[in-house]
Design an enzyme around this catalytic site. Structure first.
Site, PDB file in Angstrom:
ATOM      1  N   GLY A 274       0.499  -1.057  -0.161  1.00 54.48           N
ATOM      2  CA  GLY A 274      -0.133  -0.222  -0.054  1.00 54.48           C
ATOM      3  C   GLY A 274       1.017   1.403  -0.022  1.00 54.48           C
TER       4      GLY A 274
ATOM      5  N   ARG B 161       0.638  -5.166  -5.559  1.00 58.62           N
ATOM      6  CA  ARG B 161       0.804  -6.245  -5.401  1.00 58.62           C
ATOM      7  C   ARG B 161       1.774  -7.712  -6.758  1.00 58.62           C
ATOM      8  NH1 ARG B 161      -0.424  -4.820  -0.032  1.00 58.62           N
ATOM      9  NH2 ARG B 161      -2.210  -3.706  -0.428  1.00 58.62           N
TER      10      ARG B 161
ATOM     11  N   ASP C  77       4.369  -4.599   5.888  1.00 59.91           N
ATOM     12  CA  ASP C  77       5.164  -6.129   6.322  1.00 59.91           C
ATOM     13  C   ASP C  77       5.528  -7.112   5.356  1.00 59.91           C
ATOM     14  OD1 ASP C  77       2.527  -6.532   6.555  1.00 59.91           O
ATOM     15  OD2 ASP C  77       2.151  -7.079   8.122  1.00 59.91           O
TER      16      ASP C  77
ATOM     17  N   THR D  56       3.488   2.375   5.981  1.00 59.54           N
ATOM     18  CA  THR D  56       2.263   2.518   6.040  1.00 59.54           C
ATOM     19  C   THR D  56       1.761   2.908   6.742  1.00 59.54           C
ATOM     20  OG1 THR D  56       0.960   0.545   7.144  1.00 59.54           O
ATOM     21  CG2 THR D  56       3.213   0.852   7.693  1.00 59.54           C
TER      22      THR D  56
ATOM     23  N   ASP E 131      -0.813   2.220   8.825  1.00 60.83           N
ATOM     24  CA  ASP E 131      -0.739   1.532   9.988  1.00 60.83           C
ATOM     25  C   ASP E 131      -0.765   1.944  11.284  1.00 60.83           C
ATOM     26  OD1 ASP E 131      -3.757   0.295   8.072  1.00 60.83           O
ATOM     27  OD2 ASP E 131      -2.062  -1.507   7.616  1.00 60.83           O
TER      28      ASP E 131
ATOM     29  N   ASP F  63       1.949  -0.058  11.648  1.00 59.98           N
ATOM     30  CA  ASP F  63       2.478  -1.249  12.831  1.00 59.98           C
ATOM     31  C   ASP F  63       3.870  -1.968  13.432  1.00 59.98           C
ATOM     32  OD1 ASP F  63       2.277  -1.907  10.487  1.00 59.98           O
ATOM     33  OD2 ASP F  63       0.545  -3.532  10.349  1.00 59.98           O
TER      34      ASP F  63
ATOM     35  N   ARG G 111      -7.225  -2.426   9.675  1.00 60.94           N
ATOM     36  CA  ARG G 111      -7.264  -4.012   9.668  1.00 60.94           C
ATOM     37  C   ARG G 111      -6.922  -4.625  11.293  1.00 60.94           C
ATOM     38  NH1 ARG G 111      -5.618  -5.204   5.305  1.00 60.94           N
ATOM     39  NH2 ARG G 111      -3.566  -6.420   5.288  1.00 60.94           N
TER      40      ARG G 111
ATOM     41  N   GLU H 218     -16.688  10.088  21.371  1.00 62.56           N
ATOM     42  CA  GLU H 218     -16.982   9.315  22.710  1.00 62.56           C
ATOM     43  C   GLU H 218     -16.848   7.995  22.866  1.00 62.56           C
ATOM     44  OE1 GLU H 218     -18.275  12.971  22.417  1.00 62.56           O
ATOM     45  OE2 GLU H 218     -18.709  12.133  20.725  1.00 62.56           O
TER      46      GLU H 218
ATOM     47  N   GLN I  24      -7.663   8.060   3.284  1.00 60.54           N
ATOM     48  CA  GLN I  24      -6.854   8.422   4.171  1.00 60.54           C
ATOM     49  C   GLN I  24      -5.209   8.108   3.840  1.00 60.54           C
ATOM     50  OE1 GLN I  24      -8.368   5.618   7.530  1.00 60.54           O
ATOM     51  NE2 GLN I  24      -9.339   5.623   6.260  1.00 60.54           N
TER      52      GLN I  24
END
Length: 327
Positions: free
Chosen positions: A14, A75, A106, A129, A131, A133, A175, A191, A258
């Site tokens: 990505g 990909r 990753d 990335t 994310d 992560d 994800r 909230e 995003q």
């Protein structure tokens, strides 16, 4: 290890804001060291297709402010096979590439680790990335920009939510990682926040919303990470609507919004530091490592370690803070 004369640079997986700034820094650092540079288009697929281009300093002019990646990304199922990786290796050796800089997540790192071990080609990876992560870096390229994009969207949704006394469910990317959801949710005054790392029962969410309703709030916003356990924003919104018929409920899916946009100042500087460091480490003999930000220092982490450890652990203090500040 033989001295590296020609560096190949590619992006994979990505896209993320800051990739172009990182390409720019990597190319110019290698050129400054007297090395030739080849851009590999469309990631691993480009290696298999011999989609290469010699790069000069001018090749990366005026791209530091651009989102996406000028080298494109894709990909590549063929690279998952030994035959595909052999074809990729044959092509990069024919092109004279003897060291690689890989920018991605990753999946990119997994491919780089296997490829480097099979064919003994040096590779240094850069975490790109949204994310956030990957173990071995406090921040990944694109995360700061993506989070700010979400916060800007939440602020605008809050305006219309308050005007109509509405309950909005805003779904963000994530994800397997709740980084964007948790941090953007806190910054946007949400909230409630639903995360993939923490199962939140609909009943618990309804209890939180009931407290908000009793407080006569003019607007209510719930942030939902796409990988949370209840099936996403639409499923959560329906379940809540079935229990609270007085809520005017709306759903907004931010999606690939995003990933786009001009990178923030933080991401541009981080990208430049990581690109600079990655090339320096590659030329110094490092291989199968990731460069990352630890505190304010750039350090390396073995790819195997980066891939086998979980990067993001939920802060119980931050989770509690969401509930406390939402009253």
């Amino acid at each position: 290890m033989q001295s590296i004369k020609k560096v190949g640079i590619f992006t994979s997986g990505g896209d993320a804001p800051g990739m172009n700034a990182c390409i720019r820094a990597s190319v110019r650092t290698a050129l400054h060291a007297g090395k030739s540079v080849v851009g590999v288009y469309h990631g691993y697929q480009g290696m298999i297709d011999s989609n290469f281009e010699e790069m000069s300093s001018r090749s990366v002019s005026n791209i530091i402010q651009l989102g996406g990646t000028i080298l494109k990304t894709a990909r590549c199922k063929a690279f998952r096979t030994k035959e595909g990786r052999q074809q990729a290796y044959d092509n990069i050796k024919t092109a004279g590439i003897d060291g690689l800089i890989a920018i991605g997540g990753d999946g990119t790192f997994t491919g780089a680790e296997i490829f480097s071990r099979e064919h003994n080609i040096p590779v240094v990876c850069i975490p790109g990335t949204i994310d956030n992560d990957l173990y071995g870096s406090d921040f990944t390229l694109g995360y700061d920009t993506a989070t700010n994009t979400v916060i800007e969207a939440i602020d605008k949704i809050r305006d219309t939510a308050a005007s109509h006394d509405r309950l909005f469910f805003v779904e963000v990317m994530g994800r397997d990682s709740g980084c964007i959801a948790l941090n953007a949710g806190i910054a946007g005054g949400a909230e409630a926040i639903l995360l993939p790392e923490k199962a939140t029962a609909i009943q618990d969410l309804c209890s939180q919303l009931e407290i908000a309703a009793k407080g006569n709030k003019a607007s209510t916003i719930v942030i939902v990470a796409e990988g949370e356990k209840n099936g996403g924003a639409y499923n959560v919104a329906k379940a809540v609507k079935d229990r609270f018929d007085f809520y005017d409920t709306k759903v907004t899916i931010l999606g690939h919004l995003q990933r786009g946009g001009s990178p923030s100042s933080f991401d541009r500087v981080l990208a430049s530091r990581l690109g600079f460091a990655a090339v320096r480490h590659l030329l110094a003999g490092s291989t199968r490592v990731m460069v990352g930000l630890w505190g304010n220092e750039i350090r390396t982490t073995p790819l195997e370690e980066a891939l086998n450890n979980k990067a993001f652990k939920l802060s119980e203090d931050m989770l509690e803070m969401v509930e406390v500040l939402s009253i």
